[in-house]
Motif scaffolding. Structure first.
Motif, PDB file in Angstrom:
ATOM      1  N   MET A  92      57.919  40.737  44.846  1.00 32.34           N
ATOM      2  CA  MET A  92      56.694  41.109  44.640  1.00 32.34           C
ATOM      3  C   MET A  92      56.128  41.477  46.086  1.00 32.34           C
ATOM      4  N   SER A  93      56.874  41.342  47.248  1.00 30.81           N
ATOM      5  CA  SER A  93      56.416  42.048  48.391  1.00 30.81           C
ATOM      6  C   SER A  93      56.272  43.277  48.509  1.00 30.81           C
ATOM      7  N   ALA A  94      57.362  43.925  47.443  1.00 37.09           N
ATOM      8  CA  ALA A  94      57.378  45.426  47.037  1.00 37.09           C
ATOM      9  C   ALA A  94      56.120  46.041  46.551  1.00 37.09           C
ATOM     10  N   LEU A  95      55.565  45.059  45.915  1.00 36.63           N
ATOM     11  CA  LEU A  95      54.483  45.611  45.016  1.00 36.63           C
ATOM     12  C   LEU A  95      53.203  45.310  46.176  1.00 36.63           C
ATOM     13  N   LYS A  96      53.211  44.477  46.875  1.00 34.55           N
ATOM     14  CA  LYS A  96      52.116  44.358  47.696  1.00 34.55           C
ATOM     15  C   LYS A  96      51.785  45.561  48.652  1.00 34.55           C
ATOM     16  N   SER A  97      52.668  46.063  49.217  1.00 36.20           N
ATOM     17  CA  SER A  97      52.670  47.330  50.001  1.00 36.20           C
ATOM     18  C   SER A  97      51.846  48.236  49.049  1.00 36.20           C
ATOM     19  N   VAL A  98      52.351  48.608  47.979  1.00 42.19           N
ATOM     20  CA  VAL A  98      51.876  49.631  47.278  1.00 42.19           C
ATOM     21  C   VAL A  98      50.268  48.984  46.745  1.00 42.19           C
ATOM     22  N   LEU A  99      50.046  47.832  46.349  1.00 46.22           N
ATOM     23  CA  LEU A  99      48.701  47.520  46.314  1.00 46.22           C
ATOM     24  C   LEU A  99      47.884  47.643  47.262  1.00 46.22           C
ATOM     25  N   LEU A 100      48.340  47.632  48.505  1.00 40.80           N
ATOM     26  CA  LEU A 100      47.689  47.755  49.594  1.00 40.80           C
ATOM     27  C   LEU A 100      47.334  49.268  49.973  1.00 40.80           C
ATOM     28  N   ALA A 101      48.281  50.053  49.570  1.00 42.29           N
ATOM     29  CA  ALA A 101      48.054  51.526  49.778  1.00 42.29           C
ATOM     30  C   ALA A 101      47.086  52.125  48.828  1.00 42.29           C
ATOM     31  N   ILE A 102      47.090  51.353  47.557  1.00 44.16           N
ATOM     32  CA  ILE A 102      46.088  51.683  46.521  1.00 44.16           C
ATOM     33  C   ILE A 102      44.600  51.369  46.875  1.00 44.16           C
ATOM     34  N   GLU A 103      44.513  50.018  47.575  1.00 40.51           N
ATOM     35  CA  GLU A 103      43.212  49.680  47.783  1.00 40.51           C
ATOM     36  C   GLU A 103      42.756  50.635  48.854  1.00 40.51           C
ATOM     37  N   HIS A 104      43.565  50.924  49.790  1.00 46.67           N
ATOM     38  CA  HIS A 104      43.278  52.014  50.908  1.00 46.67           C
ATOM     39  C   HIS A 104      42.881  53.457  50.287  1.00 46.67           C
TER      40      HIS A 104
END
Length: 157
Positions: A1-13
């Motif tokens: 899930m940490s792989a998704l966290k970075s993408v989710l953070l990038a999407i939020e930004h």
């Protein structure tokens, strides 16, 4: 899930950035609308003043008043020329803001596609793990079932 966290953070930004750029583009568009309205007012005022002056000039006016009127109209035309420059600059700013907004939207779409791809890959891996566990359980169950009748027959004999 940490792989998704970075993408989710990038999407939020990227979403926050896109929203800020949309807000900025809307502000620039309002400025352009305001500049257009000012140009319309200046042109209308110049036209009205010219029409009024033409009526007065036919009645006969002093040279001093005529010189004053020409100077006033010259300044008014300068203001119109300056406002025309403001319009050109505002239109260029709007195009630039729209381009930046479009680039931000493309980036956000790309990040969402990356997220979807990663989610699909993780789901596939999870299904493969579940299938392996199911296969292992079924193999063990089959081995137990195959071993029980044999051991049961040996005890009966």
């Amino acid at each position: 899930m940490s792989a998704l966290k970075s993408v989710l953070l990038a999407i939020e930004h990227a979403t926050l950035n896109r929203d800020a750029l949309a807000k900025a583009a809307a502000h620039v568009e309002r400025n352009l609308d305001f500049a257009r309205a000012q140009m319309g007012q200046l042109e209308s005022y110049a036209s009205d003043t010219d029409t009024r002056w033409t009526g007065k000039a036919s009645q006969g006016v002093s040279v001093e008043l005529m010189r004053h009127q020409y100077q006033f109209m010259e300044r008014l035309q300068q203001a119109i020329a300056m406002q025309s420059g403001v319009l050109v600059q505002s239109a260029a700013q709007l195009e630039q803001a729209k381009l930046k907004l479009q680039q931000a939207e493309v980036r956000l779409l790309g990040l969402n596609q990356i997220l979807k791809t990663r989610q699909t890959a993780l789901l596939r891996i999870q299904r493969q793990r579940q299938q392996r566990h199911t296969d292992e359980f079924a193999a063990m169950q089959h081995a137990r079932n195959a071993a029980m009748p044999m051991s049961g027959e040996k005890h009966d004999s």
